[in-house]
Design a protein around this motif. Structure first.
Motif, PDB file in Angstrom:
ATOM      1  N   UNK B 396       0.868  -1.190   0.000  1.00  0.00           N
ATOM      2  CA  UNK B 396       0.000   0.000   0.000  1.00  0.00           C
ATOM      3  C   UNK B 396       0.898   1.231   0.000  1.00  0.00           C
ATOM      4  N   UNK B 397       0.427   2.316  -0.571  1.00  0.00           N
ATOM      5  CA  UNK B 397       1.245   3.548  -0.587  1.00  0.00           C
ATOM      6  C   UNK B 397       0.607   4.617   0.288  1.00  0.00           C
ATOM      7  N   UNK B 398       1.420   5.151   1.208  1.00  0.00           N
ATOM      8  CA  UNK B 398       0.964   6.301   2.014  1.00  0.00           C
ATOM      9  C   UNK B 398       2.089   7.329   1.951  1.00  0.00           C
ATOM     10  N   UNK B 399       1.716   8.542   1.572  1.00  0.00           N
ATOM     11  CA  UNK B 399       2.701   9.639   1.450  1.00  0.00           C
ATOM     12  C   UNK B 399       3.941   9.168   0.671  1.00  0.00           C
ATOM     13  N   UNK B 400       3.715   8.522  -0.443  1.00  0.00           N
ATOM     14  CA  UNK B 400       4.796   8.003  -1.318  1.00  0.00           C
ATOM     15  C   UNK B 400       5.642   6.907  -0.666  1.00  0.00           C
ATOM     16  N   UNK B 401       5.192   6.406   0.424  1.00  0.00           N
ATOM     17  CA  UNK B 401       5.942   5.322   1.074  1.00  0.00           C
ATOM     18  C   UNK B 401       5.215   4.006   0.824  1.00  0.00           C
ATOM     19  N   UNK B 402       6.011   2.986   0.443  1.00  0.00           N
ATOM     20  CA  UNK B 402       5.412   1.680   0.162  1.00  0.00           C
ATOM     21  C   UNK B 402       5.415   0.843   1.455  1.00  0.00           C
ATOM     22  N   UNK B 403       4.237   0.373   1.824  1.00  0.00           N
ATOM     23  CA  UNK B 403       4.122  -0.421   3.052  1.00  0.00           C
ATOM     24  C   UNK B 403       3.755  -1.843   2.693  1.00  0.00           C
ATOM     25  N   UNK B 404       4.498  -2.791   3.222  1.00  0.00           N
ATOM     26  CA  UNK B 404       4.186  -4.199   2.950  1.00  0.00           C
ATOM     27  C   UNK B 404       4.374  -5.044   4.215  1.00  0.00           C
ATOM     28  N   UNK B 405       3.744  -6.203   4.205  1.00  0.00           N
ATOM     29  CA  UNK B 405       3.885  -7.113   5.366  1.00  0.00           C
ATOM     30  C   UNK B 405       5.062  -8.043   5.081  1.00  0.00           C
ATOM     31  N   UNK B 406       6.035  -8.036   5.961  1.00  0.00           N
ATOM     32  CA  UNK B 406       7.195  -8.897   5.745  1.00  0.00           C
ATOM     33  C   UNK B 406       6.949 -10.276   6.367  1.00  0.00           C
ATOM     34  N   UNK B 407       6.300 -10.256   7.490  1.00  0.00           N
ATOM     35  CA  UNK B 407       6.088 -11.504   8.223  1.00  0.00           C
ATOM     36  C   UNK B 407       4.885 -11.336   9.146  1.00  0.00           C
ATOM     37  N   UNK B 408       4.208 -12.417   9.418  1.00  0.00           N
ATOM     38  CA  UNK B 408       3.160 -12.341  10.449  1.00  0.00           C
ATOM     39  C   UNK B 408       3.181 -13.618  11.293  1.00  0.00           C
ATOM     40  N   UNK B 409       2.768 -13.465  12.531  1.00  0.00           N
ATOM     41  CA  UNK B 409       2.738 -14.607  13.455  1.00  0.00           C
ATOM     42  C   UNK B 409       1.387 -14.633  14.147  1.00  0.00           C
ATOM     43  N   UNK B 410       0.891 -15.836  14.365  1.00  0.00           N
ATOM     44  CA  UNK B 410      -0.405 -15.962  15.026  1.00  0.00           C
ATOM     45  C   UNK B 410      -0.231 -16.864  16.252  1.00  0.00           C
ATOM     46  N   UNK B 411      -0.696 -16.387  17.392  1.00  0.00           N
ATOM     47  CA  UNK B 411      -0.574 -17.191  18.621  1.00  0.00           C
ATOM     48  C   UNK B 411      -1.953 -17.519  19.159  1.00  0.00           C
ATOM     49  N   UNK B 412      -2.009 -18.617  19.865  1.00  0.00           N
ATOM     50  CA  UNK B 412      -3.277 -19.007  20.478  1.00  0.00           C
ATOM     51  C   UNK B 412      -3.263 -18.558  21.943  1.00  0.00           C
ATOM     52  N   UNK B 413      -4.314 -17.885  22.341  1.00  0.00           N
ATOM     53  CA  UNK B 413      -4.411 -17.457  23.742  1.00  0.00           C
ATOM     54  C   UNK B 413      -5.339 -18.442  24.457  1.00  0.00           C
ATOM     55  N   UNK B 414      -4.766 -19.130  25.436  1.00  0.00           N
ATOM     56  CA  UNK B 414      -5.550 -20.122  26.186  1.00  0.00           C
ATOM     57  C   UNK B 414      -5.754 -19.621  27.607  1.00  0.00           C
ATOM     58  N   UNK B 415      -6.955 -19.803  28.095  1.00  0.00           N
ATOM     59  CA  UNK B 415      -7.157 -19.515  29.517  1.00  0.00           C
ATOM     60  C   UNK B 415      -7.197 -20.869  30.221  1.00  0.00           C
TER      61      UNK B 415
END
Lengths: 295, 497
Positions: B396-415
């Motif tokens: 995505x571009x904001x103020x001429x800056x390109x933003x991208x997702x390099x990595x994502x992590x998903x954790x499980x929250x257990x009670x």
């Protein structure tokens, strides 16, 4: 047209039919209310009888509507508040008709019942979204159907019980004077009629107990704690406690009259708070509730 | 032995005749305590429980001094509530004990008012002596109608009963309520709970941060549990949920009712409704896997009294700006400040996993998030600008800056929770429901009858008592009439009258 588009256009069509049918049901309940009010004003049995016949028509149409909704959602039709309000209106009306079938020319309790049924339908139609939503993960439980269906059955009988109580309290002074029978009630049948109110509350009490117990068992499975003092839980406990006081007060000779009747009416008000009022109160005071999906 | 002797030497009768004890054994007292508890419940339903005072004040909560003084954000732990609940428990215990003594004394001999006023009278066309008629009536009630005879002090009057004794059932469910209160007490004293966040492949030892009230009062610290928990996989599933084009204003809704407009489901702005979150868990003790289960909401995992629940999930993104090798880490739904961008970035929940489509098919979701830019204007007003979908390999571009997702992590929250009160509550709750259902919906009958000779013919004088919704006095009378007719002697038409 793709397969998905065909499905969506079919769903849109069914929803349109369902919404119009729901309006029709609300209208029928409204007509019943007017007929019962005419009965109240004129003391003639004809409008009352007609009101009851119309109510049968409304209940049968409404049953069809609920079946249609079940077919649409492929699940029990009481997930959202829109659906719960519809279920509440139907179960209240059918509970009233079931109780009323034994009476001869007594129609006054129908006023409160049809007013509530119509009000619930209009509230759903004018303020809630009718979209058929998929079941969210916490609701995917075998407790879902039992918990809601039995809790609503208890609500329905409490409404009828309260409407009898109000009619009894209003009509008792004039009937006791023994001048003449009023609205199908006379000195011979007044107490038997009133006893129905107690029997209905007695019938609803174990259902409400099951509603609370199943809710706690379900919460224990889904959220890891059976009781969290959530506003909805707390109001259901208040309702249960008020009805417990009512049922016990019927065994205390000095409390049997007006005090017991007051507890029955209070129980009904608390029941309404549990169902609708708590959502409104939670939003008004900004209290977070785990039951917000039902708002 | 000394204790037993001491207990035996207590004047129990004296205690039972004490005024305070008698007051506690009264139904009126129960109602008063229940009324007091309602007051606490209403306060607890109005004021947010377990809320932090600062948050309460920030969200516009009033009556602050009252809230602080009476501890209204924690009303169910205040001495007032605990005392009221304890007094109700004492009242219930005494009532249950007293009722038990009465019921035990009546188990064989029933007490009925000395005055016998019959409701029904049946002439017995049996043509026998009164004593024989009595035997026949008894047989009808016992063999044909299933009644059991009860002993009664008055010889002339017979008492029989049918169905589960409503008095014992009533006592039974009150006792079950008492056990429920004991279950609540066990929870209050011994339960503890905490949360753990696990990333896939990660093994964690469990050391609760909190301990139960019992240990807290003795100064004991929470103990680490003797097993480890591994999250093998975290699975997310979504339902395709089309948007409904439906008006919010009442007049437009009326137009739909009249058929002038139609509601429409649209796929343009579809949302992904969560269908399920699942965590594939393993419990390891020593070096061995002792338990394996995929848990989801409504289906927890229990081991050594501890139950693990699927509570939520946590998502972390690494955001890259242009080709800068240094990335910014942020959690979803949290604000992120990036140098050079006017405002704060906010990323919505990452959608990944499987999508269950409306047409019955499934597809793997191309991982994405919804990005938004939050800006504050000069007056301090917040403006939220939706930037759109940001896919895993997109930008995505904001103020001429390109933003991208390099990595994502998903954790499980257990009670997880330890609660010894649950089994007690479960069994006492089931007993309560069964006893209450039998008492209210069942049928119990007591018949009190006497035989009397009138006009040379024996007559049955009967009184009926019923309890329960299913008890039907009319049906009982019909059955009795039918049985009596069967016993009536046929008239011999050849014999002259």
């Amino acid at each position: 047209m793709s397969n998905l588009e065909t499905i969506l256009s079919r769903d849109s069509y069914i929803l349109a039919v369902e919404i119009r049918l729901f309006w029709l049901v609300a209208l029928i309940y409204g007509v019943c209310l007017i007929l019962y009010l005419i009965h109240l004003a004129t003391k003639k049995t004809g409008p009352g009888r007609m009101g009851t016949n119309m109510l049968w028509l409304g209940v049968i149409t409404h049953a069809g509507l609920i079946l249609l909704r079940t077919f649409e959602g492929q699940r029990a039709p009481f997930q959202t508040l829109y659906e719960s309000l519809s279920w509440f209106a139907w179960s209240t009306s059918i509970a009233y008709l079931y109780v009323e079938r034994r009476w001869e020319d007594i129609y006054l309790p129908g006023i409160l019942v049809t007013a509530l049924s119509m009000g619930a339908c209009l509230y759903a139609l004018l303020t809630r979204s009718p979209a058929v939503e998929p079941l969210s993960p916490p609701l995917q439980s075998y407790w879902f159907e039992w918990h809601v269906a039995l809790a609503f059955l208890s609500y329905a009988v409490f409404v009828v019980s309260c409407s009898i109580e109000i009619v009894y309290l209003t009509i008792k002074p004039s009937v006791k004077k023994g001048l003449r029978p009023e609205y199908g009630l006379n000195t011979n049948n007044l107490e038997t009629f009133h006893r129905q109110s107690f029997r209905l509350a007695l019938f609803g009490f174990p259902l409400l107990t099951f509603g609370i117990f199943s809710g706690a068992a379900w919460a224990n499975e889904a959220w890891g704690r059976y009781w969290g003092w959530d506003p909805k839980e707390t109001w259901s406990l208040i309702t249960w406690t008020v009805f417990a006081i009512y049922l016990h007060s019927m065994s205390i000779p000095r409390w049997k009259g007006i005090p017991a009747s007051t507890f029955n009416i209070l129980g009904f008000i608390c029941m309404l708070m549990t169902f609708i009022g708590v959502n409104w109160l939670a939003r008004l005071l900004g209290i977070p509730s785990l039951h917000l999906y039902a708002m | 032995m000394i204790i037993l002797t001491k207990i035996k030497s207590i004047n129990w009768q004296g205690i039972r005749e004490n005024k305070l004890y008698k007051r506690f054994a009264s139904l009126k007292t129960s109602c008063i305590f229940l009324g007091i508890l309602i007051g606490f419940y209403i306060i607890g339903a109005i004021f947010p429980q377990d809320a932090v005072l600062d948050d309460y004040i920030k969200s516009g909560g009033g009556f602050t001094s009252f809230v602080i003084f009476f501890d209204l954000l924690n009303v169910f732990n205040t001495p007032g509530f605990l005392i009221a609940a304890s007094l109700l428990s004492i009242n219930l215990t005494i009532c249950a004990f007293e009722i038990f003594l009465i019921l035990r004394s009546q188990s064989k001999t029933v007490s009925e008012g000395l005055q016998f006023t019959p409701q029904f009278t049946f002439p017995l066309d049996i043509n026998t002596q009164l004593e024989d008629a009595g035997e026949i009536v008894k047989e009808i009630f016992k063999k044909e109608m299933g009644f059991t005879e009860k002993t009664f002090t008055c010889q002339e009057i017979n008492i029989m009963e049918k169905g589960w004794s409503y008095r014992w059932l009533t006592w039974g469910y009150h006792l079950a309520i008492l056990f429920c209160l004991f279950g609540f007490f066990m929870t209050y004293i011994f339960a503890f709970e905490d949360e753990i966040t696990l990333y896939p492949g990660e093994a964690a030892t469990i050391k609760p941060a909190a301990t139960n009230r019992w240990n807290k009062s003795w100064g004991n610290k929470p103990q680490e549990l003797d097993f480890k928990l591994i999250l093998d996989e975290f699975i997310t599933e979504y339902n395709q949920f089309p948007k409904l084009d439906y008006p919010a204003d009442k007049l437009s809704r009326l137009a739909i009712a009249m058929g002038w407009k139609d509601p429409k489901y649209l796929l343009k702005e579809e949302s992904y409704a969560p269908k399920d979150w699942k965590s594939r868990l393993k419990i390891i003790k020593g070096n061995q896997v002792v338990l394996e289960k995929t848990i989801e909401v409504n289906d927890p995992l229990s081991y050594q009294g501890i139950t693990f629940y699927q509570a939520a999930y946590k998502q972390i993104l690494k955001v890259q700006i242009d080709d800068n090798p240094i990335s910014f880490e942020t959690e979803t739904d949290h604000e992120l400040i990036i140098p050079g961008i006017d405002g704060m970035l906010k990323f919505g929940a990452i959608r990944t996993g499987t999508l269950f489509k409306k047409d019955g098919g499934t597809e793997k979701i191309k991982t994405f998030t919804e990005a938004a830019l939050i800006r504050k204007d000069k007056s301090g007003k917040t403006e939220i600008e939706k930037l759109g979908k940001l896919e895993h390999d997109g930008s995505l571009y904001i103020d001429d800056k390109r933003i991208s997702i390099r990595e994502f992590k998903e954790a499980s929250v257990l009670s997880y929770r330890y609660d010894p009160g649950v089994p007690i509550l479960w069994w006492s709750g089931v007993t309560l429901l069964i006893a209450m259902a039998l008492r209210v919906f069942g049928a119990w009958y007591r018949i009190i009858y006497r035989l009397e000779e009138k006009d040379g013919m024996p007559h049955l004088l009967l009184k009926i008592k019923t309890r329960g919704i299913m008890a039907d006095e009319e049906r009982l009378i019909k059955r009795l009439k039918h049985s009596l007719e069967k016993w009536a002697e046929p008239i011999d038409l050849d014999e002259p009258v």
